[in-house]
Design an enzyme around this catalytic site. Structure first.
Site, PDB file in Angstrom:
ATOM      1  N   LEU A  64       7.876 -22.341 -85.305  1.00  0.00           N
ATOM      2  CA  LEU A  64       8.530 -21.875 -84.082  1.00  0.00           C
ATOM      3  C   LEU A  64       7.782 -22.389 -82.861  1.00  0.00           C
ATOM      4  CD1 LEU A  64       9.185 -18.094 -84.935  1.00  0.00           C
ATOM      5  CD2 LEU A  64      10.773 -20.023 -85.166  1.00  0.00           C
ATOM      6  N   ASP A  65       8.519 -22.627 -81.786  1.00  0.00           N
ATOM      7  CA  ASP A  65       7.929 -22.964 -80.494  1.00  0.00           C
ATOM      8  C   ASP A  65       7.796 -21.673 -79.695  1.00  0.00           C
ATOM      9  OD1 ASP A  65       7.126 -23.867 -78.052  1.00  0.00           O
ATOM     10  OD2 ASP A  65       8.828 -25.204 -77.714  1.00  0.00           O
ATOM     11  N   LYS A  67       6.479 -21.264 -76.919  1.00  0.00           N
ATOM     12  CA  LYS A  67       6.648 -21.473 -75.477  1.00  0.00           C
ATOM     13  C   LYS A  67       8.126 -21.482 -75.100  1.00  0.00           C
ATOM     14  CE  LYS A  67       2.307 -24.010 -74.972  1.00  0.00           C
ATOM     15  NZ  LYS A  67       1.652 -25.282 -74.553  1.00  0.00           N
ATOM     16  N   HIS A 131     -18.115 -19.530 -81.984  1.00  0.00           N
ATOM     17  CA  HIS A 131     -17.927 -19.861 -83.394  1.00  0.00           C
ATOM     18  C   HIS A 131     -18.844 -18.978 -84.223  1.00  0.00           C
ATOM     19  CE1 HIS A 131     -14.973 -23.021 -83.709  1.00  0.00           C
ATOM     20  NE2 HIS A 131     -15.526 -23.690 -82.707  1.00  0.00           N
ATOM     21  N   ILE A 133     -21.533 -19.308 -85.821  1.00  0.00           N
ATOM     22  CA  ILE A 133     -22.967 -19.333 -85.529  1.00  0.00           C
ATOM     23  C   ILE A 133     -23.324 -18.425 -84.361  1.00  0.00           C
ATOM     24  CG2 ILE A 133     -22.806 -21.362 -84.013  1.00  0.00           C
ATOM     25  CD1 ILE A 133     -25.492 -22.288 -85.163  1.00  0.00           C
ATOM     26  N   ASN A 134     -22.440 -18.349 -83.378  1.00  0.00           N
ATOM     27  CA  ASN A 134     -22.687 -17.505 -82.208  1.00  0.00           C
ATOM     28  C   ASN A 134     -22.490 -16.028 -82.534  1.00  0.00           C
ATOM     29  OD1 ASN A 134     -20.622 -20.003 -80.930  1.00  0.00           O
ATOM     30  ND2 ASN A 134     -22.833 -20.006 -80.545  1.00  0.00           N
ATOM     31  N   ASP A 161     -17.295 -15.750 -90.127  1.00  0.00           N
ATOM     32  CA  ASP A 161     -15.873 -16.043 -90.283  1.00  0.00           C
ATOM     33  C   ASP A 161     -15.244 -15.272 -91.439  1.00  0.00           C
ATOM     34  OD1 ASP A 161     -15.745 -17.756 -88.155  1.00  0.00           O
ATOM     35  OD2 ASP A 161     -15.655 -19.599 -89.332  1.00  0.00           O
TER      36      ASP A 161
END
Length: 382
Positions: A64-65, A67, A131, A133-134, A161
């Protein structure tokens, strides 16, 4: 047989990493997960779109778009038929699309709305990029991965993650869906990788509180400080793992390694002796190949295992006996886990390409062929 989540419908807004991992967990265990992919065919990030994508397996895909106003209306219509939703955009993005919790829970009061972010929906860091690591750094975990005298080493992206992120969201989704099944209301789940990572550190916090864990890197029992809990290189340049913590297991390590008469090893829990004892084990393990150590220490209570690569793990007799890996679309990948005695999940289907199931999904929510053709022409459907 079908998995324990059979009968649930989850809408997943395509993303990368922890969101797809959560979607994979729900799909692996029987939920129908319909992923809304971008009409352009990409999923964001640098990962290629491929049927070999493990995290995208077992889904249906509609492109799907978002926007396009009609694309948003279709997403909203689809979510009205769902039990749950997962999204991993920055805070505020779904609201700006007109797909925020107010709109979607207004349409469907029993919807479980799962939100996956690194920093969470609130807090000073919330609007900014990051990410794994942060996230694990801020949560107080990264400072404890590594060896003494070296800098902290990121454990790939498994902790933030997937452990603190995707798995925590999957747990939250199932918990909230169970609450709905017992008569509760739909709700929003704010799953932050920082929060989840902090929870994963619960045992280490407990050890610190009890005075048996130091915050210095690499000087504790479980962080490579101890000689009896570490990896060692073998004569052929491979590695083995040893985790002989308990006294009876440590005694068996000494027996099989020929160290029973070496009185230095009596000081198992004296940290001042660990460096010298580790040096001895380092030299010892280099005297035999990994296969030779396997033949000596596998199938004992030493708490021993060879350090295997992904390819090696798929071929190991224990993993083969448990069917821990499966081949899906010519690609070897981990099998669904955990196991169930009654509701055994089916082997997942390969990942769909974006939009593979657009027509079927749209027909399922009540659109006819002419309406679908018009929406394709308008660019709302990819």
């Amino acid at each position: 047989m079908a998995g324990p989540l059979t009968g649930l419908r989850i809408v997943e807004f395509a993303g990368i990493g922890p969101g797809p991992f959560c979607g994979m967990m729900l799909a692996d265990h029987g939920a129908q997960v319909i992923r809304i992919d971008r009409a352009s065919g990409s999923r964001g990030g640098s990962s290629p779109v491929s049927r070999a994508d493990v995290l995208a397996r077992g889904r249906k895909s509609i492109a799907l778009d978002l926007k396009n106003a009609e694309g948003v209306a279709l997403a909203r219509k689809l979510c009205a038929t769902a039990d749950g939703l997962i999204e991993g955009f920055r805070p505020g993005v779904m609201e700006r699309l007109g797909l925020g919790p107010d709109e979607l829970l207004g349409d469907n009061p029993k919807l479980v709305y799962g939100r996956m972010t690194g920093w969470g929906q609130t807090g000073p860091y919330a609007p900014y990029a990051g990410h794994d690591i942060n996230y694990i750094a801020l949560a107080g975990a990264l400072a404890h991965f590594g060896r003494e005298g070296e800098k902290p080493t990121p454990p790939i992206n498994m902790v933030g993650d997937f452990g603190g992120g995707g798995m925590m969201l999957a747990f939250g989704m199932v918990s909230a869906l169970l609450n709905v099944a017992r008569g509760g209301k739909g709700q929003v789940i704010d799953a932050a990788m920082t929060d989840g990572t902090a929870v994963l550190m619960g045992m280490i916090h407990g050890m610190k509180n009890a005075g048996v864990w130091k915050e210095e890197l690499g000087v504790n029992t479980l962080d490579t400080g101890a000689h009896f809990y570490d990896t060692y290189e073998t004569a052929d340049g491979k590695y083995v793992s040893v985790g002989s913590i308990e006294p009876q297991f440590y005694a068996q390590l000494r027996e099989l390694a020929g160290l029973t008469e070496d009185r230095d090893f009596d000081a198992q829990h004296d940290p001042s002796k660990w460096p010298a004892l580790k040096a001895k084990l380092t030299d010892l393990f280099k005297t035999r190949t990994r296969a030779e150590w396997d033949s000596l220490m596998e199938h004992t209570d030493v708490c021993y295992a060879p350090v295997l690569t992904m390819s090696e793990a798929a071929e190991h007799p224990h993993n083969r006996a448990r069917e821990a890996f499966v081949t899906i679309g010519d690609h070897v990948q981990p099998a669904p886990a955990p196991r169930y005695s009654e509701t055994r999940p089916e082997t997942p289907e390969p990942a769909p390409m974006p939009g593979d199931d657009s027509e079927g999904v749209l027909k399922d929510i009540g659109l006819n062929a002419d309406e679908i053709a018009r929406l394709r022409e308008a660019g709302a459907v990819g």
